[in-house]
Design a protein around this motif. Sequence first.
Motif, PDB file in Angstrom:
ATOM      1  N   ASP A 156       0.773  -1.111  -0.055  1.00 26.90           N
ATOM      2  CA  ASP A 156       0.039  -0.020   0.069  1.00 26.90           C
ATOM      3  C   ASP A 156       0.743   1.404   0.024  1.00 26.90           C
ATOM      4  O   ASP A 156       0.637   2.246  -0.642  1.00 26.90           O
ATOM      5  N   ILE A 157       1.936   1.305   0.853  1.00 24.96           N
ATOM      6  CA  ILE A 157       2.805   2.398   1.072  1.00 24.96           C
ATOM      7  C   ILE A 157       3.510   2.749  -0.311  1.00 24.96           C
ATOM      8  O   ILE A 157       3.414   3.761  -0.790  1.00 24.96           O
ATOM      9  N   CYS A 158       4.138   1.465  -1.173  1.00 22.19           N
ATOM     10  CA  CYS A 158       4.711   1.641  -2.188  1.00 22.19           C
ATOM     11  C   CYS A 158       3.793   2.269  -3.359  1.00 22.19           C
ATOM     12  O   CYS A 158       4.212   3.125  -4.146  1.00 22.19           O
ATOM     13  N   ASP A 159       2.525   1.684  -3.217  1.00 27.01           N
ATOM     14  CA  ASP A 159       1.654   2.227  -4.373  1.00 27.01           C
ATOM     15  C   ASP A 159       1.243   3.634  -4.050  1.00 27.01           C
ATOM     16  O   ASP A 159       1.079   4.382  -4.942  1.00 27.01           O
ATOM     17  N   TYR A 160       1.269   3.966  -2.962  1.00 25.79           N
ATOM     18  CA  TYR A 160       0.781   5.310  -2.440  1.00 25.79           C
ATOM     19  C   TYR A 160       2.141   6.352  -3.064  1.00 25.79           C
ATOM     20  O   TYR A 160       1.837   7.525  -3.944  1.00 25.79           O
ATOM     21  N   PHE A 161       3.287   5.813  -2.773  1.00 29.97           N
ATOM     22  CA  PHE A 161       4.320   6.928  -3.270  1.00 29.97           C
ATOM     23  C   PHE A 161       4.546   6.992  -4.832  1.00 29.97           C
ATOM     24  O   PHE A 161       4.820   7.744  -5.523  1.00 29.97           O
TER      25      PHE A 161
END
Length: 90
Positions: free
Chosen positions: A31-36
């Motif tokens: 999720d974090i990678c997708d956000y960034f």
Amino acid sequence: METRSRYRTRQREMLLEYLKTIPGVHVTAGDICDYFAAQGDTIGQSTVYRQMESLVDEGRINKYIFDAGTPACFEYVSPESHEGAEVCYH
């Protein structure tokens, strides 16, 4: 001498600032990678995992493991509400 867990990097600061904007929300490293990625800032998944584990070790975030078949979730908890709390593994 500063320990590795306290070493400040741009990615670490970006992660922490993002997590502060979503207190109480459970997110995975993916999720974090997708956000960034959506923001145009690519952070490698291994960097995210390494930094998240470091933040867990420091007591800055909680880590939840629900079962072996699902990825770990992480949650930022403000210092005020985190005092005296233990890292929670489910």
